[in-house]
Design a protein around this motif. Sequence first.
Motif, mmCIF file in Angstrom:
data_model
loop_
_atom_site.group_PDB
_atom_site.id
_atom_site.type_symbol
_atom_site.label_atom_id
_atom_site.label_comp_id
_atom_site.label_asym_id
_atom_site.label_seq_id
_atom_site.Cartn_x
_atom_site.Cartn_y
_atom_site.Cartn_z
ATOM 1 N N GLN A 295 -46.367 7.173 1.536
ATOM 2 C CA GLN A 295 -47.718 7.208 2.103
ATOM 3 C C GLN A 295 -48.519 8.388 1.565
ATOM 4 O O GLN A 295 -49.707 8.265 1.281
ATOM 5 C CB GLN A 295 -47.649 7.289 3.638
ATOM 6 C CG GLN A 295 -47.199 6.008 4.286
ATOM 7 C CD GLN A 295 -47.027 6.160 5.793
ATOM 8 O OE1 GLN A 295 -46.743 7.250 6.285
ATOM 9 N NE2 GLN A 295 -47.186 5.062 6.515
ATOM 10 N N ARG A 296 -47.872 9.537 1.438
ATOM 11 C CA ARG A 296 -48.552 10.720 0.910
ATOM 12 C C ARG A 296 -49.011 10.475 -0.531
ATOM 13 O O ARG A 296 -50.152 10.789 -0.899
ATOM 14 C CB ARG A 296 -47.614 11.927 0.970
ATOM 15 C CG ARG A 296 -48.290 13.252 0.647
ATOM 16 C CD ARG A 296 -47.351 14.451 0.747
ATOM 17 N NE ARG A 296 -46.515 14.444 1.935
ATOM 18 C CZ ARG A 296 -45.184 14.393 1.921
ATOM 19 N NH1 ARG A 296 -44.525 14.348 0.771
ATOM 20 N NH2 ARG A 296 -44.488 14.391 3.033
ATOM 21 N N GLN A 297 -48.134 9.896 -1.341
ATOM 22 C CA GLN A 297 -48.495 9.607 -2.730
ATOM 23 C C GLN A 297 -49.626 8.578 -2.798
ATOM 24 O O GLN A 297 -50.544 8.701 -3.621
ATOM 25 C CB GLN A 297 -47.272 9.097 -3.506
ATOM 26 C CG GLN A 297 -46.226 10.158 -3.752
ATOM 27 C CD GLN A 297 -44.942 9.574 -4.321
ATOM 28 O OE1 GLN A 297 -44.769 8.365 -4.382
ATOM 29 N NE2 GLN A 297 -44.041 10.465 -4.756
ATOM 30 N N LEU A 298 -49.587 7.581 -1.937
ATOM 31 C CA LEU A 298 -50.626 6.557 -1.902
ATOM 32 C C LEU A 298 -51.980 7.177 -1.545
ATOM 33 O O LEU A 298 -53.000 6.854 -2.156
ATOM 34 C CB LEU A 298 -50.248 5.471 -0.889
ATOM 35 C CG LEU A 298 -51.179 4.263 -0.808
ATOM 36 C CD1 LEU A 298 -51.189 3.519 -2.146
ATOM 37 C CD2 LEU A 298 -50.747 3.348 0.318
ATOM 38 N N ARG A 299 -51.983 8.066 -0.554
ATOM 39 C CA ARG A 299 -53.228 8.737 -0.167
ATOM 40 C C ARG A 299 -53.784 9.553 -1.319
ATOM 41 O O ARG A 299 -54.983 9.564 -1.580
ATOM 42 C CB ARG A 299 -52.981 9.658 1.036
ATOM 43 C CG ARG A 299 -53.106 8.965 2.368
ATOM 44 C CD ARG A 299 -53.181 9.980 3.493
ATOM 45 N NE ARG A 299 -52.027 10.865 3.557
ATOM 46 C CZ ARG A 299 -50.923 10.646 4.265
ATOM 47 N NH1 ARG A 299 -50.839 9.556 5.001
ATOM 48 N NH2 ARG A 299 -49.940 11.503 4.269
ATOM 49 N N GLU A 300 -52.905 10.258 -2.021
ATOM 50 C CA GLU A 300 -53.366 11.090 -3.138
ATOM 51 C C GLU A 300 -53.863 10.223 -4.297
ATOM 52 O O GLU A 300 -54.867 10.541 -4.932
ATOM 53 C CB GLU A 300 -52.232 12.006 -3.609
ATOM 54 C CG GLU A 300 -51.896 13.098 -2.610
ATOM 55 C CD GLU A 300 -50.624 13.841 -2.963
ATOM 56 O OE1 GLU A 300 -49.971 13.497 -3.989
ATOM 57 O OE2 GLU A 300 -50.254 14.760 -2.219
ATOM 58 N N ALA A 301 -53.148 9.115 -4.561
ATOM 59 C CA ALA A 301 -53.522 8.260 -5.690
ATOM 60 C C ALA A 301 -54.823 7.514 -5.408
ATOM 61 O O ALA A 301 -55.641 7.330 -6.313
ATOM 62 C CB ALA A 301 -52.398 7.269 -5.984
ATOM 63 N N ARG A 302 -55.033 7.081 -4.228
ATOM 64 C CA ARG A 302 -56.212 6.281 -3.905
ATOM 65 C C ARG A 302 -57.402 7.134 -3.486
ATOM 66 O O ARG A 302 -58.499 6.616 -3.350
ATOM 67 C CB ARG A 302 -55.896 5.320 -2.762
ATOM 68 C CG ARG A 302 -54.997 4.202 -3.166
ATOM 69 C CD ARG A 302 -54.781 3.337 -1.980
ATOM 70 N NE ARG A 302 -54.868 1.932 -2.360
ATOM 71 C CZ ARG A 302 -54.873 0.944 -1.514
ATOM 72 N NH1 ARG A 302 -54.844 1.197 -0.221
ATOM 73 N NH2 ARG A 302 -54.923 -0.293 -1.913
ATOM 74 N N ASN A 303 -57.164 8.399 -3.206
ATOM 75 C CA ASN A 303 -58.209 9.285 -2.718
ATOM 76 C C ASN A 303 -58.874 8.653 -1.496
ATOM 77 O O ASN A 303 -60.040 8.276 -1.514
ATOM 78 C CB ASN A 303 -59.225 9.608 -3.811
ATOM 79 C CG ASN A 303 -60.071 10.810 -3.436
ATOM 80 O OD1 ASN A 303 -59.897 11.396 -2.376
ATOM 81 N ND2 ASN A 303 -60.986 11.171 -4.316
ATOM 82 N N ILE A 304 -58.096 8.525 -0.463
ATOM 83 C CA ILE A 304 -58.491 7.788 0.737
ATOM 84 C C ILE A 304 -59.759 8.334 1.373
ATOM 85 O O ILE A 304 -60.560 7.581 1.919
ATOM 86 C CB ILE A 304 -57.325 7.733 1.753
ATOM 87 C CG1 ILE A 304 -57.584 6.706 2.857
ATOM 88 C CG2 ILE A 304 -57.061 9.084 2.353
ATOM 89 C CD1 ILE A 304 -57.457 5.305 2.395
ATOM 90 N N THR A 305 -59.976 9.637 1.298
ATOM 91 C CA THR A 305 -61.190 10.190 1.918
ATOM 92 C C THR A 305 -62.443 9.655 1.228
ATOM 93 O O THR A 305 -63.440 9.348 1.888
ATOM 94 C CB THR A 305 -61.186 11.727 1.876
ATOM 95 O OG1 THR A 305 -61.002 12.159 0.527
ATOM 96 C CG2 THR A 305 -60.072 12.297 2.741
ATOM 97 N N LYS A 306 -62.380 9.505 -0.110
ATOM 98 C CA LYS A 306 -63.537 8.971 -0.837
ATOM 99 C C LYS A 306 -63.777 7.508 -0.458
ATOM 100 O O LYS A 306 -64.915 7.084 -0.261
ATOM 101 C CB LYS A 306 -63.301 9.092 -2.339
ATOM 102 C CG LYS A 306 -64.468 8.645 -3.173
ATOM 103 C CD LYS A 306 -64.166 8.819 -4.650
ATOM 104 C CE LYS A 306 -65.291 8.252 -5.490
ATOM 105 N NZ LYS A 306 -64.993 8.290 -6.911
ATOM 106 N N ILE A 307 -62.712 6.735 -0.309
ATOM 107 C CA ILE A 307 -62.827 5.328 0.064
ATOM 108 C C ILE A 307 -63.446 5.209 1.465
ATOM 109 O O ILE A 307 -64.317 4.367 1.690
ATOM 110 C CB ILE A 307 -61.450 4.640 -0.001
ATOM 111 C CG1 ILE A 307 -60.961 4.597 -1.455
ATOM 112 C CG2 ILE A 307 -61.491 3.252 0.602
ATOM 113 C CD1 ILE A 307 -59.535 4.121 -1.609
ATOM 114 N N VAL A 308 -63.023 6.046 2.393
ATOM 115 C CA VAL A 308 -63.556 6.021 3.763
ATOM 116 C C VAL A 308 -65.039 6.381 3.752
ATOM 117 O O VAL A 308 -65.853 5.750 4.435
ATOM 118 C CB VAL A 308 -62.742 6.960 4.678
ATOM 119 C CG1 VAL A 308 -63.426 7.156 6.021
ATOM 120 C CG2 VAL A 308 -61.333 6.436 4.870
ATOM 121 N N GLU A 309 -65.418 7.396 2.973
ATOM 122 C CA GLU A 309 -66.827 7.793 2.894
ATOM 123 C C GLU A 309 -67.682 6.659 2.329
ATOM 124 O O GLU A 309 -68.785 6.391 2.827
ATOM 125 C CB GLU A 309 -66.974 9.036 2.024
ATOM 126 C CG GLU A 309 -66.493 10.304 2.700
ATOM 127 C CD GLU A 309 -66.545 11.498 1.761
ATOM 128 O OE1 GLU A 309 -67.043 11.367 0.619
ATOM 129 O OE2 GLU A 309 -66.080 12.569 2.178
#
Length: 185
Positions: free
Chosen positions: A162-176
Motif C-alpha cells: 500500500q505504501r508503494q502504491l501511494r508513492e507510485a500513484r501520488n494519491i494526494t495529487k489524484i485526490v486534489e
Amino acid sequence: VSLEAGLSQPFHMEQLNSAPAADTVAQQSLPIAQEAPLPDPKTCSAGEYLEYFLFPVLLPGMAELLHRAKKAKCFERKRTRFIACDFLTEWLYNRNPKRKDESFTEFFAIPFVKEWLKDHPRPALPLSLRLSEEAASTVIQSFWRGYRVRCNSEIQELRQWQRQLREARNITKIVEEFWAKQEAK
C-alpha cells in the motif's frame, strides 16, 4: 495521640480502624463538651483550642477521609484520582453548622472554590487517571491485538505494498484533481 496532658480522653488510631463509620469514631473517642464548660476560643491556650474546637470537627473528617481513600485504593497504588484536600474541603463545608439546613454541595460548586479555580485553573487529569480499570484494560488489549496483527508477515507485506502504491500513484495529487473536478461541476 495526645497533644498535651490536658486532653481529657486521648485519641487512639486503633479506634479509626476498628470503627465502622466516622460518626461512631467521633462519638466514641472525642471528649464530650458537655462535661465541662467550653473555654473562650479567643483567650484559651492552643491546646485547649485544639481539644475543644478543632479536633471534634476535624477528626471525624479525617476518619472519613481514610475510609474514602481506602475505597479509592490510595493505599494500593502510587497515583489515584482521589484528592484528599478536595474531599476534606467538601466534607467540612457540607458539615458546617451554619449550613445545616442547606443541601449537599459538590466540591466544584462551593463558592470559594469556584472563585479560586477561576484564577488558578487545574490542569486536566491524565488519561490514565480518567479511565476506569475496565476501560484502560480495553485500550491496552486493543493496542496489543493491533500490534500482534501488524507484526504478522502477511500484514506487513500488505502495508508495504500500500505504501508503494501511494508513492507510485501520488494519491494526494489524484485526490486534489478529483475534488477540483467535483467543484467545477
